[in-house]
Design a protein around this motif. Structure first.
Motif, PDB file in Angstrom:
ATOM      1  N   GLY A  34      -2.322  43.401  85.233  1.00  0.00           N
ATOM      2  CA  GLY A  34      -3.068  42.546  84.327  1.00  0.00           C
ATOM      3  C   GLY A  34      -3.722  43.348  83.218  1.00  0.00           C
ATOM      4  O   GLY A  34      -3.772  44.588  83.269  1.00  0.00           O
ATOM      5  N   ALA A  35      -4.258  42.640  82.225  1.00  0.00           N
ATOM      6  CA  ALA A  35      -4.804  43.322  81.048  1.00  0.00           C
ATOM      7  C   ALA A  35      -5.951  44.257  81.401  1.00  0.00           C
ATOM      8  O   ALA A  35      -6.050  45.367  80.853  1.00  0.00           O
ATOM      9  N   GLY A 166     -19.522  46.867  81.778  1.00  0.00           N
ATOM     10  CA  GLY A 166     -20.288  46.588  80.571  1.00  0.00           C
ATOM     11  C   GLY A 166     -19.455  46.034  79.426  1.00  0.00           C
ATOM     12  O   GLY A 166     -19.976  45.778  78.341  1.00  0.00           O
ATOM     13  N   LEU A 167     -18.166  45.813  79.672  1.00  0.00           N
ATOM     14  CA  LEU A 167     -17.252  45.309  78.645  1.00  0.00           C
ATOM     15  C   LEU A 167     -16.790  43.903  79.008  1.00  0.00           C
ATOM     16  O   LEU A 167     -16.541  43.606  80.175  1.00  0.00           O
ATOM     17  N   THR A 168     -16.650  43.052  78.009  1.00  0.00           N
ATOM     18  CA  THR A 168     -16.171  41.705  78.261  1.00  0.00           C
ATOM     19  C   THR A 168     -14.659  41.711  78.485  1.00  0.00           C
ATOM     20  O   THR A 168     -13.948  42.653  78.095  1.00  0.00           O
ATOM     21  N   ARG A 173      -9.030  43.168  76.992  1.00  0.00           N
ATOM     22  CA  ARG A 173      -7.678  42.706  76.644  1.00  0.00           C
ATOM     23  C   ARG A 173      -7.272  43.224  75.261  1.00  0.00           C
ATOM     24  O   ARG A 173      -6.118  43.640  75.062  1.00  0.00           O
ATOM     25  N   ARG A 174      -8.211  43.222  74.346  1.00  0.00           N
ATOM     26  CA  ARG A 174      -7.911  43.750  73.014  1.00  0.00           C
ATOM     27  C   ARG A 174      -7.538  45.233  73.109  1.00  0.00           C
ATOM     28  O   ARG A 174      -6.597  45.690  72.452  1.00  0.00           O
ATOM     29  N   ALA A 182       1.844  45.970  77.700  1.00  0.00           N
ATOM     30  CA  ALA A 182       2.214  44.559  77.885  1.00  0.00           C
ATOM     31  C   ALA A 182       1.701  44.075  79.236  1.00  0.00           C
ATOM     32  O   ALA A 182       2.323  44.338  80.264  1.00  0.00           O
ATOM     33  N   PRO A 183       0.576  43.368  79.250  1.00  0.00           N
ATOM     34  CA  PRO A 183       0.004  42.933  80.527  1.00  0.00           C
ATOM     35  C   PRO A 183       0.744  41.740  81.114  1.00  0.00           C
ATOM     36  O   PRO A 183       1.384  40.963  80.403  1.00  0.00           O
TER      37      PRO A 183
END
Length: 335
Positions: A34-35, A166-168, A173-174, A182-183
């Motif tokens: 996954g991403a 701490g990251l959204t 994903r970005r 490629a997730p």
């Protein structure tokens, strides 16, 4: 030009999490494809070599979906393509205890622990994000859990490190896409049969609409604050347990009576677990019943706990041990 800001942030988070790792040590990334975990793998591949560390990867095939082994093979290729070594795919058998989510999690962590031991890894990185943390806090709140559950996931728990707390999810994903990766989007992450998915797709968006933006960030901050409180109370409980325990490992009731309820409940829980009661099935209702042996004593016979453990009060002492085994000062009943 430098890297995309999201990539730079991801790499910085990994570098901070790996601070203090010995040079030449092996660090593994747990990657589902996954991403979140793929971005973590990419950030680790870049960062580890610059910190003098070795980086590898493990993907766990739960066998819950058709074609899962093929996807695990694709993840192995992606991790190897990043330069990670060693890279493994581990197949597990998922049971049913505690529901599908809990059973899959138990199988996954068991596999990761075994892989880390076998490969000699000092740390295993997990791709949980700030959004995952917010979901965890809401799930704990819905279950009526205590402070430790509401404290969510720790950035560091034994060998496990979570650099992305701490990251959204959107930032991660970005970063993944900016690295050219490629997730794979797991359809289980969209299945409303899972409680966490309903929290993610329905509850949190509703709170954002009704209360305004920033709910996930606020829940994550709450988790961090509660974790500090829970750590302090747990430390107090460890000291209090040693002070209350006598040479027979019984607990002095008078010492327990003088403790705040939040500390005493932790002491009683630790004593029960040490006596053999499984931590996963020892619930708050069990601990509350034992607490009444201390605070509301009127000669009751004792409390049966999971795992065949019994708590009994005798002559100002609280004893934990196998049910049916006499404690000091207690006469066995005739058959």
């Amino acid at each position: 030009m430098g890297p995309d800001p999201a990539v730079a942030t991801a790499r910085s988070a990994v570098r901070e999490a790996l601070g203090g790792q010995p040079p030449g040590g092996l660090v593994l990334v747990a990657c589902s494809g996954g991403a979140d975990s793929l971005a973590l793998a990419g950030a680790l591949a870049f960062t580890a070599v610059r910190m003098g560390l070795r980086a590898g990867g493990v993907t766990v095939d739960h066998g819950l979906q058709e074609g899962s082994s093929e996807r695990a093979g694709e993840v192995v290729k992606a991790l190897s393509g990043l330069g990670l070594e060693p890279v493994e795919s581990v197949s597990v058998s998922v049971g049913r205890a505690g529901g599908p989510e809990a059973a899959a999690r138990e199988a996954r962590y068991t596999a990761l622990d075994e892989a880390a031991e076998r490969l000699g890894a000092r740390a295993v990185l997990l791709g949980h994000t700030l959004d995952d943390q917010a979901e965890t806090v809401l799930l704990g709140l819905a279950r009526g859990s205590g402070a430790r559950s509401l404290a969510g996931m720790a950035p560091r728990a034994g060998r496990y490190l979570r650099p992305f707390l701490g990251l959204t999810r959107a930032e991660v994903r970005r970063a993944c896409l900016a690295m050219g990766l490629a997730p794979w989007d797991d359809p289980h992450n969209e299945d409303p049969a899972y409680t966490r998915v309903r929290v993610r797709r329905e509850v949190l968006p509703l709170l954002e609409r009704r209360l305004g933006p920033g709910v996930s960030e606020a829940l994550a901050r709450t988790a961090a604050l509660l974790r500090e409180d829970a750590d302090a109370l747990d430390g107090w409980a460890v000291r209090a347990l040693e002070e209350a325990r006598d040479f027979e490992h019984a607990l002095d009731v008078r010492a327990l009576e003088g403790l705040p309820p939040a500390v005493r409940s932790r002491v009683l829980r630790r004593a029960a677990v040490a006596a053999g009661s499984p931590a996963g099935t020892l619930a708050a209702v069990h601990v509350a019943a034992v607490d009444r042996l201390v605070t509301a004593w009127h000669g009751q016979r004792g409390v049966d706990l999971p795992g065949g453990v019994k708590a009994i009060r005798r002559y100002g002492k609280l004893h934990f041990g196998p049910a049916g085994v006499a404690v000091p000062g207690e006469k066995r009943r005739k058959a």
